[in-house]
Structure formats: structure tokens, C-alpha cells
Design an enzyme around this catalytic site. Structure first.
Site, PDB file in Angstrom:
ATOM      1  N   GLU A  45       0.827  -1.205   0.000  1.00 56.54           N
ATOM      2  CA  GLU A  45       0.000   0.000   0.000  1.00 56.54           C
ATOM      3  C   GLU A  45       0.863   1.258   0.000  1.00 56.54           C
ATOM      4  O   GLU A  45       2.100   1.192   0.104  1.00 56.54           O
ATOM      5  CB  GLU A  45      -0.948  -0.039   1.203  1.00 56.54           C
ATOM      6  CG  GLU A  45      -1.909  -1.221   1.079  1.00 56.54           C
ATOM      7  CD  GLU A  45      -2.982  -1.288   2.143  1.00 56.54           C
ATOM      8  OE1 GLU A  45      -2.884  -0.564   3.155  1.00 56.54           O
ATOM      9  OE2 GLU A  45      -3.930  -2.073   1.952  1.00 56.54           O
ATOM     10  N   CYS A  54      -2.042  -4.750  -5.505  1.00 58.45           N
ATOM     11  CA  CYS A  54      -2.515  -6.043  -4.990  1.00 58.45           C
ATOM     12  C   CYS A  54      -1.418  -7.104  -5.048  1.00 58.45           C
ATOM     13  O   CYS A  54      -0.532  -7.075  -5.916  1.00 58.45           O
ATOM     14  CB  CYS A  54      -3.688  -6.547  -5.814  1.00 58.45           C
ATOM     15  SG  CYS A  54      -5.177  -5.558  -5.693  1.00 58.45           S
ATOM     16  N   GLU A  56      -1.609 -10.183  -6.019  1.00 55.69           N
ATOM     17  CA  GLU A  56      -1.619 -10.993  -7.250  1.00 55.69           C
ATOM     18  C   GLU A  56      -0.747 -10.357  -8.331  1.00 55.69           C
ATOM     19  O   GLU A  56       0.016 -11.017  -9.019  1.00 55.69           O
ATOM     20  CB  GLU A  56      -3.050 -11.127  -7.803  1.00 55.69           C
ATOM     21  CG  GLU A  56      -4.007 -11.876  -6.903  1.00 55.69           C
ATOM     22  CD  GLU A  56      -4.772 -10.966  -5.953  1.00 55.69           C
ATOM     23  OE1 GLU A  56      -4.168 -10.046  -5.361  1.00 55.69           O
ATOM     24  OE2 GLU A  56      -5.984 -11.199  -5.799  1.00 55.69           O
ATOM     25  N   CYS A  87      -9.449  -8.851  -7.628  1.00 57.67           N
ATOM     26  CA  CYS A  87     -10.184  -7.692  -8.154  1.00 57.67           C
ATOM     27  C   CYS A  87     -10.144  -7.697  -9.683  1.00 57.67           C
ATOM     28  O   CYS A  87      -9.381  -8.450 -10.304  1.00 57.67           O
ATOM     29  CB  CYS A  87      -9.602  -6.397  -7.593  1.00 57.67           C
ATOM     30  SG  CYS A  87      -8.064  -5.881  -8.390  1.00 57.67           S
ATOM     31  N   CYS A  90      -6.719  -7.187 -11.314  1.00 59.20           N
ATOM     32  CA  CYS A  90      -5.860  -8.381 -11.244  1.00 59.20           C
ATOM     33  C   CYS A  90      -6.326  -9.454 -12.224  1.00 59.20           C
ATOM     34  O   CYS A  90      -5.500 -10.142 -12.833  1.00 59.20           O
ATOM     35  CB  CYS A  90      -5.824  -8.934  -9.827  1.00 59.20           C
ATOM     36  SG  CYS A  90      -4.835  -7.900  -8.722  1.00 59.20           S
TER      37      CYS A  90
HETATM   38  N1  THU Z   1      -5.994  -6.730  -2.175  1.00 58.00           N
HETATM   39  C1  THU Z   1      -5.141  -7.658  -2.702  1.00 58.00           C
HETATM   40  O1  THU Z   1      -3.904  -7.554  -2.557  1.00 58.00           O
HETATM   41  N2  THU Z   1      -5.674  -8.685  -3.395  1.00 58.00           N
HETATM   42  C2  THU Z   1      -7.011  -8.946  -3.477  1.00 58.00           C
HETATM   43  O2  THU Z   1      -7.410  -9.931  -4.095  1.00 58.00           O
HETATM   44  C3  THU Z   1      -7.977  -8.050  -2.811  1.00 58.00           C
HETATM   45  C4  THU Z   1      -7.410  -6.746  -2.369  1.00 58.00           C
HETATM   46  C5  THU Z   1      -5.410  -5.656  -1.349  1.00 58.00           C
HETATM   47  C6  THU Z   1      -5.415  -4.277  -1.950  1.00 58.00           C
HETATM   48  C7  THU Z   1      -5.375  -3.414  -0.694  1.00 58.00           C
HETATM   49  O3  THU Z   1      -4.032  -3.305  -0.273  1.00 58.00           O
HETATM   50  C8  THU Z   1      -6.136  -4.218   0.336  1.00 58.00           C
HETATM   51  O4  THU Z   1      -6.141  -5.549  -0.141  1.00 58.00           O
HETATM   52  C9  THU Z   1      -7.551  -3.746   0.586  1.00 58.00           C
HETATM   53  O5  THU Z   1      -8.266  -3.643  -0.594  1.00 58.00           O
END
Ligand code: THU
Length: 140
Positions: A45, A54, A56, A87, A90
Site C-alpha cells: 500500500e 494487490c 496478485e 479484483c 488483477c
Molecule cells: N488486495 C489484494 O492484494 N488482493 C485482493 O485480491 C484483494 C485486495 C489488497 C489491496 C489493498 O491493499 C487491500 O487488499 C484492501 O483492498
């Protein structure tokens, strides 16, 4: 279909490295490529929230940067709550390096629940390079 143990282990190993100080939602991913190797990633983040990445995509980009071009399996591991579905962004990145049958697993470390889908189930009618090729007029 059970999540493969080697992918689960690889994701669990890097889950503590997830950088999620804003959402508090730690995610790790492990992908298997056509060479049989496994690549991992976590969410990363940013204080400028929209720049967050993300898990993935981090895992897939790492595989591609290592010379891989084909992803056959993707596992997503969340620390807490129900298993997460990748998401839309991804899914599009998985689409670039996968195909309709690319297998996606989702597991929760907390609840031990898991889900699995094919990419086709999560992203039917996906936009691919085939569409671009079909529109090129400069190449016979
Ligand atoms: N996030 C992921 O890394 N992968 C997912 O499949 C869902 C969301 C992360 C993005 C963000 O850092 C946090 O989860 C909240 O959305």
C-alpha cells in the site's frame, strides 16, 4: 478442488511481509508458471492510497520480470475474513499471462475456507491481444 500445498506454503511464507498499514488487510499471492516455478507477492500500500498494489499483480509481475510468460495457477491468501476473489484489475493481468483454464484458488488463513475458479468463470468475454490483432490494418 483443494488449494495446492506448495502454493499455499509459499504464500503463507510471505504473508507477514504484506505492507498494509492503511487497510490493515494483509494479502499474499503465489503463482505457478509454465516452467513449474513459483513466484510470490504481497499487497503493497501507499500513503497515496490509489497507488496501492494487490498481491496478485506483484507476484505476476515478479514472474514476468524473471522471464516467465505463462501463468497456470494463482493462489490468493488472506490473513483474516473470508477468502478474497481477485479484483477486476488483477483478473485482467492474470488474463494477459493466463488463459480461460488458468486456475485461481482463494484461501483464508483465519477461517481455513477456500474457493476455486477458472479465469473463464471470473472473467468471461475478456479483452485480449487477439482483439487488437484483429483490428490491425498495417499487417497482412
Ligand atoms: N488486495 C489484494 O492484494 N488482493 C485482493 O485480491 C484483494 C485486495 C489488497 C489491496 C489493498 O491493499 C487491500 O487488499 C484492501 O483492498
Amino acid at each position: 478442488m483443494e488449494a495446492p500445498n506448495d502454493l499455499l506454503k509459499a504464500a503463507a511464507q510471505v504473508l507477514p511481509n504484506a505492507y498494509a498499514p492503511y487497510s490493515g488487510y494483509k494479502v499474499a499471492a503465489a503463482v505457478r508458471t509454465s516452467s513449474g516455478r513459483i513466484y510470490t507477492g504481497t499487497n503493497v500500500e501507499n500513503a497515496s492510497y490509489g497507488l496501492s498494489m494487490c498481491a496478485e499483480r506483484v507476484a505476476i509481475f515478479s514472474a514476468v520480470a524473471s522471464g516467465e510468460r505463462k501463468v497456470t495457477e494463482v493462489l490468493v491468501l488472506v490473513e483474516r475474513g473470508p477468502p478474497a476473489t481477485p479484483c477486476g484489475a488483477c483478473l485482467q493481468v492474470i488474463s494477459e499471462f493466463g488463459d480461460d483454464s488458468t486456475r485461481i484458488y482463494s484461501v483464508s488463513l483465519e477461517t481455513r475456507e477456500s474457493n476455486t475458479w477458472t479465469l473463464r468463470e471470473l472473467l468471461p468475454h475478456r479483452f485480449t491481444k487477439e482483439t487488437l490483432k484483429a483490428t490491425r490494418r498495417d499487417q497482412k
